[in-house]
Design an enzyme around this catalytic site. Structure first.
Site, PDB file in Angstrom:
ATOM      1  CD  GLU A   1      -3.184   0.383   2.193  1.00  0.00           C
ATOM      2  OE1 GLU A   1      -3.627  -0.780   2.217  1.00  0.00           O
ATOM      3  OE2 GLU A   1      -3.511   1.244   3.013  1.00  0.00           O
ATOM      4  CG  ASP A   2       1.304   2.962   3.096  1.00  0.00           C
ATOM      5  OD1 ASP A   2       0.406   3.384   2.343  1.00  0.00           O
ATOM      6  OD2 ASP A   2       1.104   2.671   4.287  1.00  0.00           O
TER       7      ASP A   2
END
Ligand code: ZN
Length: 181
Positions: free
Chosen positions: A65-66
């Protein structure tokens, strides 16, 4: 030689490197890796050290996600089970934030046991951080909304691990008290 302990240590190293420049949202701007090690420690304790895949998933749960980590990177380094678990707890970033939050409540009950435990540990860590160091600029209402949303996600997948759920409940009680009107 590659055993479970080696793999867990490698996952911690991998996560620390991938998230190296990131900080938590709170005022004290803790290194992001503190969140990952906290989630991993919660999961390791809750399962009495019996599930290295889950602990690796905890360390790596925000890499897709990051960071620019891909599914294939995780698969190559840590195997299919870990990669699949991380993918399972990754939000679809093409969707608007509110929609992503709603989907977590809706979809978590249908996820694997490991994914549910990871979600509970993640929300526990996030509520603790909110209490210790609320993000600058968040109104009381926004803080309360977050706390109630986290509780709704956890409510959707309870009943798997009493130890972990007790940790969440303690964090929730504290957060509720702290941000009460
Ligand atoms: Zn997280």
């Amino acid at each position: 030689m590659s055993n479970d302990l080696v793999q867990v240590a490698k996952a911690a190293d991998f996560a620390a490197r991938r998230h190296v420049a990131q900080r938590r949202k709170g005022e004290s701007a803790e290194p992001y890796v503190n969140h990952l090690t906290e989630v991993a420690a919660l999961l390791a304790e809750a399962t009495a050290g019996g599930d290295p895949i889950l602990v690796m998933g905890g360390l790596l749960h925000d890499t897709l996600e990051d960071t620019d980590t891909t599914y294939e990177d995780l698969q190559t380094a840590f195997g299919e089970d870990v990669a699949a678990l991380v993918a399972e707890v990754t939000d679809d970033k093409s969707l608007p934030k509110e929609e992503r939050k709603r989907l977590q409540i809706e979809k978590t009950p249908y996820k694997s046991r490991r994914a549910k435990l990871l979600k509970i540990a993640d929300k526990t860590s996030n509520l603790r951080a909110l209490v210790d160091s609320p993000p600058r600029g968040w109104t009381a209402e926004r803080l309360r909304d977050y706390v109630e949303w986290a509780e709704a996600v956890v409510r959707s997948c309870r009943g798997l691990n009493a130890h972990l759920e007790a940790e969440f409940d303690a964090a929730y009680r504290q957060a509720k008290q702290r941000f009460a009107t």
